[in-house]
Design an enzyme around this catalytic site. Structure first.
Site, PDB file in Angstrom:
ATOM      1  N   ASN A  12      23.254  -7.508   5.719  1.00 44.64           N
ATOM      2  CA  ASN A  12      23.551  -7.158   4.331  1.00 44.64           C
ATOM      3  C   ASN A  12      23.940  -8.433   3.576  1.00 44.64           C
ATOM      4  OD1 ASN A  12      25.030  -6.379   1.949  1.00 44.64           O
ATOM      5  ND2 ASN A  12      25.103  -4.303   2.767  1.00 44.64           N
ATOM      6  N   HIS A  15      27.261  -9.880  -0.405  1.00 46.18           N
ATOM      7  CA  HIS A  15      28.392 -10.724  -0.777  1.00 46.18           C
ATOM      8  C   HIS A  15      28.025 -12.179  -0.990  1.00 46.18           C
ATOM      9  CE1 HIS A  15      30.951  -7.330  -0.826  1.00 46.18           C
ATOM     10  NE2 HIS A  15      30.589  -7.001   0.393  1.00 46.18           N
ATOM     11  N   HIS A  48      22.765  -3.467  -1.467  1.00 44.60           N
ATOM     12  CA  HIS A  48      23.297  -2.294  -2.157  1.00 44.60           C
ATOM     13  C   HIS A  48      23.345  -2.597  -3.650  1.00 44.60           C
ATOM     14  CE1 HIS A  48      26.951   0.688  -2.605  1.00 44.60           C
ATOM     15  NE2 HIS A  48      25.928   0.995  -3.386  1.00 44.60           N
ATOM     16  N   ARG A  50      24.686  -1.447  -6.688  1.00 37.32           N
ATOM     17  CA  ARG A  50      25.700  -0.519  -7.165  1.00 37.32           C
ATOM     18  C   ARG A  50      25.480  -0.197  -8.640  1.00 37.32           C
ATOM     19  NH1 ARG A  50      30.686  -0.188  -3.813  1.00 37.32           N
ATOM     20  NH2 ARG A  50      31.508   0.854  -5.653  1.00 37.32           N
ATOM     21  N   ARG A  54      28.148  -4.925  -9.469  1.00 36.31           N
ATOM     22  CA  ARG A  54      29.208  -5.904  -9.213  1.00 36.31           C
ATOM     23  C   ARG A  54      28.752  -7.059  -8.328  1.00 36.31           C
ATOM     24  NH1 ARG A  54      33.639  -2.536  -5.796  1.00 36.31           N
ATOM     25  NH2 ARG A  54      33.359  -1.188  -7.620  1.00 36.31           N
ATOM     26  N   GLU A  75      20.273   0.198  -0.257  1.00 39.53           N
ATOM     27  CA  GLU A  75      21.415   1.117  -0.335  1.00 39.53           C
ATOM     28  C   GLU A  75      21.649   1.499  -1.785  1.00 39.53           C
ATOM     29  OE1 GLU A  75      24.150   0.000   3.532  1.00 39.53           O
ATOM     30  OE2 GLU A  75      24.795  -0.705   1.557  1.00 39.53           O
ATOM     31  N   THR A 106      32.485   0.484   0.171  1.00 44.70           N
ATOM     32  CA  THR A 106      32.218   1.885   0.493  1.00 44.70           C
ATOM     33  C   THR A 106      33.295   2.382   1.450  1.00 44.70           C
ATOM     34  OG1 THR A 106      29.871   1.438   0.252  1.00 44.70           O
ATOM     35  CG2 THR A 106      30.483   3.498   1.330  1.00 44.70           C
ATOM     36  N   GLU A 156      23.213   6.770   9.264  1.00 49.07           N
ATOM     37  CA  GLU A 156      23.981   5.577   9.602  1.00 49.07           C
ATOM     38  C   GLU A 156      25.439   5.984   9.701  1.00 49.07           C
ATOM     39  OE1 GLU A 156      25.079   1.088   8.007  1.00 49.07           O
ATOM     40  OE2 GLU A 156      23.212   2.049   7.352  1.00 49.07           O
ATOM     41  N   HIS A 199      29.454  -0.980   9.074  1.00 55.68           N
ATOM     42  CA  HIS A 199      30.601  -1.129   8.182  1.00 55.68           C
ATOM     43  C   HIS A 199      31.785  -1.715   8.957  1.00 55.68           C
ATOM     44  CE1 HIS A 199      32.333  -0.577   4.181  1.00 55.68           C
ATOM     45  NE2 HIS A 199      33.483  -0.478   4.820  1.00 55.68           N
TER      46      HIS A 199
END
Length: 256
Positions: A12, A15, A48, A50, A54, A75, A106, A156, A199
């Protein structure tokens, strides 16, 4: 290890975009990070988008779809806007996740059982478009059964509670969470669902989950991006890949 026994790693890159957005501009580039992740052994890339944008932006999704050699796991929340974006891009996989604007990340699995009818209608066009639909849920039998009924191909399992308990030294609770993840992985597979997990996974917590024979893919992001500050992104991913392969190899040897 044969491809049949290999546990896939989805990286992922959200970030990377978080760091970029802290100052604006175009650096660091999530697409560049995704390409480096592929070169380091990632089997797929997760991003993801969002509702509040963000971190990952619409332009990032455009760039990832154009640049990636492997699959993109997109996502998204179960909203009309995100459905339209997914149908325009038709990524390899779409993972439906819960989303609250005030949360930092999440916080839990999607509530499928209470929204079964709505979610069944929501994912139908995505499946028709050729996307593999995954549902991000807690290790809860009721939610897994509901995910199966609405036509999801993949679940998942949310590993956050297990990872948090380990990090905070609540080891009895950690072990209970791990037992639940193990049991629900087997249950989901018995229904014909493909099982993924993710996660909060770190070098310290990944191997017990990677050892579950039913789990076919782990999605890991925040820890790897943080660790890349110290190791570099490629070496950080390579070490996670090594730990996953080691755990899966031990499982295959014990089964044989």
């Amino acid at each position: 290890m044969s491809d049949a026994g290999k546990l896939r790693l989805g990286v992922n890159i959200d970030h990377v975009a978080t760091v970029r957005n802290a100052r604006g501009g175009a650096y660091p580039d999530p697409v560049r990070a995704a390409k480096l992740a592929e070169a380091a052994g990632a089997d797929g890339i997760t991003a993801h988008l969002r509702e509040d944008r963000r971190h990952i932006s619409d332009a990032d999704i455009d760039g990832l779809m154009a640049a990636l050699k492997g699959p993109l796991n997109f996502e998204m929340a179960a909203t009309d806007e995100m459905q339209k974006i997914a149908l325009r891009h038709k990524p390899h996989a779409v993972c439906i996740v819960p989303e609250k604007r005030e949360e930092r990340t999440t916080e839990g699995g999607l509530e499928v059982a209470r929204e079964e009818n709505r979610l069944a209608h929501f994912i139908a066009p995505l499946r028709e478009a050729g996307c593999r639909v995954s549902i991000f849920i807690a290790a809860d039998k009721r939610q897994i059964e509901a995910a199966h009924r609405i036509g999801a191909e993949v679940i998942e399992l949310h590993t956050g509670a297990y990872c948090d308990a380990h990090a905070e030294g609540r080891f009895e609770e950690r072990d209970r969470e791990l037992d639940s993840l193990r049991e629900m992985s087997a249950f989901a597979q018995s229904l014909g669902l493909e099982v993924h997990a993710g996660h909060g996974l770190t070098y310290d917590t990944v191997k017990p989950v990677a050892a579950f024979p039913e789990v076919m893919e782990l999605n890991i992001g925040h820890f790897l991006i943080g660790e890349s500050i110290f190791r570099g992104l490629g070496p950080a991913i390579e070490e996670m890949r090594r730990l996953m392969d080691e755990a899966r190899g031990d499982t295959l040897r014990s089964a044989g």
